[in-house]
Design a protein around this motif. Structure first.
Motif, PDB file in Angstrom:
ATOM      1  N   SER A  20       0.815  -1.230   0.000  1.00  0.00           N
ATOM      2  CA  SER A  20       0.000   0.000   0.000  1.00  0.00           C
ATOM      3  C   SER A  20       0.844   1.273   0.000  1.00  0.00           C
ATOM      4  O   SER A  20       0.523   2.244   0.696  1.00  0.00           O
ATOM      5  CB  SER A  20      -0.951  -0.003   1.208  1.00  0.00           C
ATOM      6  N   LYS A  22       2.192   4.812  -0.839  1.00  0.00           N
ATOM      7  CA  LYS A  22       1.723   6.070  -1.404  1.00  0.00           C
ATOM      8  C   LYS A  22       2.807   7.127  -1.240  1.00  0.00           C
ATOM      9  O   LYS A  22       3.418   7.244  -0.177  1.00  0.00           O
ATOM     10  CB  LYS A  22       0.437   6.541  -0.710  1.00  0.00           C
ATOM     11  N   ALA A  68       3.829   8.699   2.099  1.00  0.00           N
ATOM     12  CA  ALA A  68       2.639   9.245   2.741  1.00  0.00           C
ATOM     13  C   ALA A  68       1.954   8.171   3.570  1.00  0.00           C
ATOM     14  O   ALA A  68       1.382   8.453   4.633  1.00  0.00           O
ATOM     15  CB  ALA A  68       1.686   9.797   1.684  1.00  0.00           C
ATOM     16  N   SER A  69       2.027   6.916   3.093  1.00  0.00           N
ATOM     17  CA  SER A  69       1.499   5.772   3.840  1.00  0.00           C
ATOM     18  C   SER A  69       2.046   4.512   3.201  1.00  0.00           C
ATOM     19  O   SER A  69       2.620   4.529   2.116  1.00  0.00           O
ATOM     20  CB  SER A  69      -0.034   5.769   3.845  1.00  0.00           C
ATOM     21  N   GLY A  70       1.858   3.392   3.883  1.00  0.00           N
ATOM     22  CA  GLY A  70       2.339   2.124   3.383  1.00  0.00           C
ATOM     23  C   GLY A  70       3.407   1.526   4.273  1.00  0.00           C
ATOM     24  O   GLY A  70       3.803   2.111   5.292  1.00  0.00           O
ATOM     25  N   LYS A  71       3.889   0.364   3.879  1.00  0.00           N
ATOM     26  CA  LYS A  71       4.849  -0.378   4.692  1.00  0.00           C
ATOM     27  C   LYS A  71       5.870  -1.056   3.785  1.00  0.00           C
ATOM     28  O   LYS A  71       5.526  -1.607   2.746  1.00  0.00           O
ATOM     29  CB  LYS A  71       4.106  -1.426   5.532  1.00  0.00           C
ATOM     30  N   THR A  80      10.220   1.105   6.754  1.00  0.00           N
ATOM     31  CA  THR A  80       9.385   2.188   6.252  1.00  0.00           C
ATOM     32  C   THR A  80       9.938   3.540   6.664  1.00  0.00           C
ATOM     33  O   THR A  80      10.187   3.793   7.850  1.00  0.00           O
ATOM     34  CB  THR A  80       7.946   2.052   6.780  1.00  0.00           C
TER      35      THR A  80
END
Length: 249
Positions: A20, A22, A68-71, A80
């Motif tokens: 995920s 971003k 911005a987000s995710g792993k 991350t």
């Protein structure tokens, strides 16, 4: 004991897993929630038109731009938004687009910069030997100012500098950009030789035909998303790849 499912085997063998992801530049979302993995020993291509989010993805993996987000998990550890210098020490290294060598430093000094995080003198010595085995021209030009090298030699230096840190995963961003066709062939021959040296690689590359000759698998990106993934033969035959470059549906 229950049998191990195939998907569990693939996850266990993944050297890097991204979930995920971003990336945003202000209000612009350059990477829009993508998932992918890179397995030890393989060459993975990221393909797509300019602005698809390919380079942003690589830069985010090594901490040059913030997610911005995710792993991201590398070698079993979450990394991350890790710091670039920490990630280099962990074995994750980027050879950036445009080479970005230090033109007023010698070839040897540029290579030394690549080994700044390596504590072991033995490992540095081994890295010198490997780089000069792969790039004999760099040994011949080791005392020459890097800015006076040809474009192909500068690209070799950029890759050699990245190899000095002893990466487990080498990210190559547009390694053939701006090079003459003959030199492009040499760069891709080098990529094959790096695989023989057990270097896992992820490549962002506009020369699709050459890239798919050396890659095991690939991800096609468009507008910040992964629109297709598969092995090299599948990528050669799919219309998704053509659509990603030509703007088809």
């Amino acid at each position: 004991m229950r049998p191990i499912r195939q998907e569990e085997i693939q996850v266990a063998s993944a050297l890097l897993t991204a979930t995920s992801l971003k990336v945003r530049y202000g209000a612009v979302e350059a990477v829009r929630g993508i998932d992918f993995e890179i397995r030890a020993g393989e060459i993975v291509a990221f393909l797509g038109a300019n602005g698809a989010g390919k380079s942003s993805t690589l830069n985010a993996l090594v901490g040059l731009v913030a997610l911005a987000s995710g792993k991201v998990v590398f070698d079993g550890h979450e990394i991350t938004n890790g710091k670039p210098e920490t990630l280099v020490s962990a074995g994750l290294t980027l050879s950036p687009e445009g080479r970005r060598i230090f033109p007023t430093l010698s070839v040897a000094d540029n290579l030394r910069m690549g080994a700044y995080s390596v504590v072991s003198k033995q490992k540095v010595a081994e890295a010198w030997e490997r780089v000069f085995e792969l790039f004999p021209i760099l040994y011949e030009r080791r005392n020459q100012l890097s800015g006076t090298l040809s474009g192909g030699q500068q690209q070799m230096l950029a890759v050699g500098r990245a190899l000095m840190s002893g990466p487990r995963l080498l990210l190559l961003d547009e390694p053939s950009l701006g090079l003459a066709p003959k030199i492009v062939e040499q760069i891709f021959e080098l990529i094959v030789r790096l695989r023989e040296h057990e270097v896992t690689m992820a490549i962002v590359e506009q020369n699709v035909a050459m890239c798919l000759e050396v890659a095991d698998r690939g991800y096609v990106m468009a507008s910040g998303r992964i629109v297709f993934q598969g092995n090299a033969s599948e990528l050669k035959s799919t219309t998704f790849l053509q659509d990603a470059y030509l703007g088809g549906n």
